[in-house]
Scaffold this active site. Structure first.
Site, PDB file in Angstrom:
ATOM      1  N   GLU A  42       0.724  -1.115   0.037  1.00 33.65           N
ATOM      2  CA  GLU A  42       0.044  -0.031   0.003  1.00 33.65           C
ATOM      3  C   GLU A  42       0.858   1.287   0.014  1.00 33.65           C
ATOM      4  O   GLU A  42       1.409   1.616   0.966  1.00 33.65           O
ATOM      5  CB  GLU A  42      -0.995   0.040   1.350  1.00 33.65           C
ATOM      6  CG  GLU A  42      -1.933  -1.076   1.190  1.00 33.65           C
ATOM      7  CD  GLU A  42      -3.011  -1.055   0.181  1.00 33.65           C
ATOM      8  OE1 GLU A  42      -3.511   0.105  -0.306  1.00 33.65           O
ATOM      9  OE2 GLU A  42      -3.604  -2.219  -0.372  1.00 33.65           O
ATOM     10  N   CYS A  90      -2.379   8.937   2.840  1.00 29.87           N
ATOM     11  CA  CYS A  90      -1.950   8.383   1.429  1.00 29.87           C
ATOM     12  C   CYS A  90      -3.380   8.659   0.379  1.00 29.87           C
ATOM     13  O   CYS A  90      -2.943   8.897  -0.857  1.00 29.87           O
ATOM     14  CB  CYS A  90      -2.006   6.814   1.393  1.00 29.87           C
ATOM     15  SG  CYS A  90      -3.209   5.843   2.252  1.00 29.87           S
TER      16      CYS A  90
HETATM   17  P1  NAD Z   1       8.412   5.203   4.495  1.00 25.95           P
HETATM   18  O1  NAD Z   1       8.424   4.289   3.217  1.00 25.95           O
HETATM   19  O2  NAD Z   1       9.656   6.125   4.559  1.00 25.95           O
HETATM   20  O3  NAD Z   1       8.392   4.131   5.734  1.00 25.95           O
HETATM   21  C1  NAD Z   1       7.320   3.205   5.780  1.00 25.95           C
HETATM   22  C2  NAD Z   1       8.216   2.225   6.939  1.00 25.95           C
HETATM   23  O4  NAD Z   1       8.993   1.279   6.040  1.00 25.95           O
HETATM   24  C3  NAD Z   1       8.698   2.936   8.269  1.00 25.95           C
HETATM   25  O5  NAD Z   1       8.205   1.724   9.207  1.00 25.95           O
HETATM   26  C4  NAD Z   1      10.184   2.459   7.728  1.00 25.95           C
HETATM   27  O6  NAD Z   1      10.732   2.445   8.937  1.00 25.95           O
HETATM   28  C5  NAD Z   1      10.069   1.449   6.891  1.00 25.95           C
HETATM   29  N1  NAD Z   1      11.440   1.282   6.066  1.00 25.95           N
HETATM   30  C6  NAD Z   1      12.004   2.357   5.595  1.00 25.95           C
HETATM   31  N2  NAD Z   1      13.021   1.764   4.646  1.00 25.95           N
HETATM   32  C7  NAD Z   1      12.828   0.625   4.569  1.00 25.95           C
HETATM   33  C8  NAD Z   1      13.619  -0.549   4.072  1.00 25.95           C
HETATM   34  N3  NAD Z   1      14.795  -0.307   3.271  1.00 25.95           N
HETATM   35  N4  NAD Z   1      13.297  -1.891   4.212  1.00 25.95           N
HETATM   36  C9  NAD Z   1      12.152  -1.995   5.079  1.00 25.95           C
HETATM   37  N5  NAD Z   1      11.362  -1.073   5.684  1.00 25.95           N
HETATM   38  C10 NAD Z   1      11.997   0.211   5.556  1.00 25.95           C
HETATM   39  O7  NAD Z   1       7.088   5.887   4.455  1.00 25.95           O
HETATM   40  P2  NAD Z   1       6.572   6.933   5.554  1.00 25.95           P
HETATM   41  O8  NAD Z   1       7.335   8.258   5.361  1.00 25.95           O
HETATM   42  O9  NAD Z   1       6.658   6.218   7.055  1.00 25.95           O
HETATM   43  O10 NAD Z   1       4.992   6.960   5.254  1.00 25.95           O
HETATM   44  C11 NAD Z   1       4.662   7.967   4.287  1.00 25.95           C
HETATM   45  C12 NAD Z   1       4.257   7.033   2.825  1.00 25.95           C
HETATM   46  O11 NAD Z   1       3.250   6.138   3.128  1.00 25.95           O
HETATM   47  C13 NAD Z   1       3.472   8.095   2.054  1.00 25.95           C
HETATM   48  O12 NAD Z   1       3.962   7.836   0.701  1.00 25.95           O
HETATM   49  C14 NAD Z   1       2.399   7.706   2.059  1.00 25.95           C
HETATM   50  O13 NAD Z   1       1.403   7.847   0.905  1.00 25.95           O
HETATM   51  C15 NAD Z   1       2.403   6.165   2.139  1.00 25.95           C
HETATM   52  N6  NAD Z   1       0.909   5.673   2.729  1.00 25.95           N
HETATM   53  C16 NAD Z   1       0.280   4.879   2.094  1.00 25.95           C
HETATM   54  C17 NAD Z   1      -1.022   4.094   2.660  1.00 25.95           C
HETATM   55  C18 NAD Z   1      -1.858   3.498   1.538  1.00 25.95           C
HETATM   56  O14 NAD Z   1      -2.583   2.582   2.335  1.00 25.95           O
HETATM   57  N7  NAD Z   1      -1.737   3.282   0.576  1.00 25.95           N
HETATM   58  C19 NAD Z   1      -1.408   4.536   3.675  1.00 25.95           C
HETATM   59  C20 NAD Z   1      -0.641   5.310   4.540  1.00 25.95           C
HETATM   60  C21 NAD Z   1       0.629   5.938   3.982  1.00 25.95           C
END
Ligand code: NAD
Length: 483
Positions: A250, A284
């Protein structure tokens, strides 16, 4: 509860400090105050959690669906019981306003556990007629094994539940890595789960940097499936590391709100403002851009200005606050950049456009409206993830479809019109997993299928109710020869 001031991982049924003994501080985005000390995990902690989850999966899978549904219901009851405490933690650590938003997220989390428990009971298999005499064939769904679940900070209670509840209901063991900036929320949710006496290892929680512990759980051969919500960039890294595993991704969005000329402008402006400013735009399915024609854009900008200026930005715990601080510095920096880029390319700042540090932290941002944003500006082409309402003027209604589909995201969209035929035409032409006609881009309920359109960077698969249960289970087919 003292363990929540010094927060440990939860592995194999126990609160467990990091192997290396490292910790980090959790801070309030509104005040900078230190809220707790959090265990900082490394790969070894994640591996221990995976080993525990394998045992947890075996024990869970041996239970009946009714037993697991009862566990889900107990967790939901515990969330209800701790509603005030959970909502306060959420407001304090994530930054969303307590009275207008935080309680809603807690209630959704309780419903998520209840619904997953109910749905698994009624998920039936098939009896498949076949050509060969004497054969009987059935198929039904089984858990996949151990799930690696990685979640973001914007809905740090409810997004994890979207995976943890169906995984538990279906009988998967889980290792969960939450976003570091909302670790206390994760621990508080885990404390509710603990009360349901799950088999040890059924759900494990590991804190630490995503590129370390998150990377370990998605790449490790000990996990069988992946549930990830976060940015498209991280989603791509995870898809590579977990290549071959079933995955539910997602990812980001940049939802267009298309306001056709016959729309009720008050209604469109109210809905667009809600989509832009809810959770300070850190959603999101936020309304990333508003597409209007020359006939309506100024009237829309005017209405949006009124709503933006009516917001009360401040302490998320205070009564009356309708918008808290942003959650972290990276998100604020990106908003600064997008607004500067928009203004440079000729847009008109209607209101806001700046931080409000006098409120106590550099993470407070003024609700912003910008008109006449150029179609190639970052405000239109990329996800801003902040309290910004950018209006893009399109040459015609048809042009809106082109502008809406030109971006790289395809998650949620809105169309405002009184014309049913146009509503269908636009809904079907827009590359988005969810299109809301005459309501905000972020209208959603827990059981509605939600996810990114193919060909875009918004993810893979559909979350929500029975759809998530399908994703976290696989079909087992068994044939009998009764000759
Ligand atoms: P992010 O991708 O930076 O982080 C998300 C999670 O991934 C965190 O727990 C982070 O620690 C982890 N992470 C980071 N690098 C990683 C790696 N290399 N391997 C594994 N895990 C890793 O995103 P964010 O800034 O926390 O969240 C915002 C983003 O999430 C926005 O783009 C938003 O649109 C999206 N989002 C999507 C939905 C949906 O349902 N589609 C819902 C909420 C947020």
């Amino acid at each position: 509860m003292s363990e929540l001031r010094e927060i440990h991982h939860f592995i194999g049924g126990r609160w467990t400090p990091s192997k290396a003994g490292e910790t980090v501080e959790a801070v309030s985005p509104a005040t900078g105050k230190v809220l707790a000390s959090i265990a900082e995990g490394e790969r070894e902690d994640a591996r221990l959690a995976i080993a525990a989850a394998r045992k947890g999966h075996e024990a869970l899978a041996a239970l009946s669906r009714w037993d697991r549904a009862r566990m889900c219901a107990r967790i939901a009851d515990e969330i209800d019981k701790r509603r005030d405490r959970l909502a306060k933690t959420l407001a304090e650590e994530q930054g969303k306003p307590l009275h207008t938003e935080a309680y809603g997220e807690i209630d959704a989390a309780a419903s998520g556990f209840r619904e997953a428990g109910e749905l698994i009971k009624w998920m039936e298999g098939e009896f498949i007629p076949v050509e060969t005499p004497g054969k009987r064939v059935i198929s039904y769904r089984q858990p996949r094994g151990v799930y690696a679940v990685v979640t973001p900070w914007n809905f740090p209670i409810n997004i994890p539940v979207e995976y943890l509840a169906p995984c538990l209901a279906a009988g998967n063991g889980t290792v969960w890595v939450p976003a570091p900036s909302t670790a206390i929320c994760a621990a508080e949710l885990m404390a509710c789960i603990v009360e349901a006496d799950l088999p040890p290892g059924a759900i494990n929680l590991v804190f630490g940097p995503g590129p370390v512990v998150g990377d370990e759980i998605v790449g490790n051969a000990g996990t069988d499936g992946i549930g990830f919500t976060g940015s498209p960039q991280t989603g791509a890294a995870i898809a590579n590391r977990g290549a071959g595993k079933p995955m539910l991704l997602e990812l980001g969005g940049n939802g267009p709100v298309m306001v056709l000329d016959d729309a009720d402008l008050d209604r469109a402006a109210d809905a667009a403002a809600f989509g832009c400013f809810f959770n300070a735009g850190q959603v999101c399915a936020a309304s990333g851009r508003i597409l209007a024609t020359r006939k309506t854009h100024e009237a829309l900008a005017d209405r949006l200005r009124g709503i933006a200026e009516g917001h009360v930005v401040g302490d998320p715990l205070a009564t009356g606050t309708t918008m808290g601080p942003l959650n972290n510095a990276a998100v604020a920096a990106k908003i600064d950049e997008h607004i500067a880029d928009g203004l440079k390319s000729g847009a008109r700042l209607v209101t806001g456009g700046k931080r409000l540090p006098d409120l106590g932290s550099p993470l407070f941002y003024a609700p912003t409206v910008i008109d006449n944003v150029a179609p190639d500006a970052a405000l239109n082409t990329a996800e801003t993830f902040g309290p910004v309402a950018p209006i893009v003027v399109c040459e015609s209604e048809e042009d809106m479809i082109r502008v809406a589909n030109a971006g790289s995201h395809g998650l949620a969209a809105s169309v405002f019109t009184k014309d049913l035929a146009k509503a269908f035409l636009f809904s079907e032409a827009i590359q988005a997993g969810l299109v809301n006609v005459n309501s905000p881009t972020c209208y959603w309920e827990l059981h509605i299928p939600f996810g990114g359109a193919s060909g875009k960077n918004s993810g893979l698969g559909r979350i929500g109710g029975k759809h998530t249960l399908r994703e976290v289970t696989e079909i087992k087919t068994i044939t009998f020869d009764i000759n």
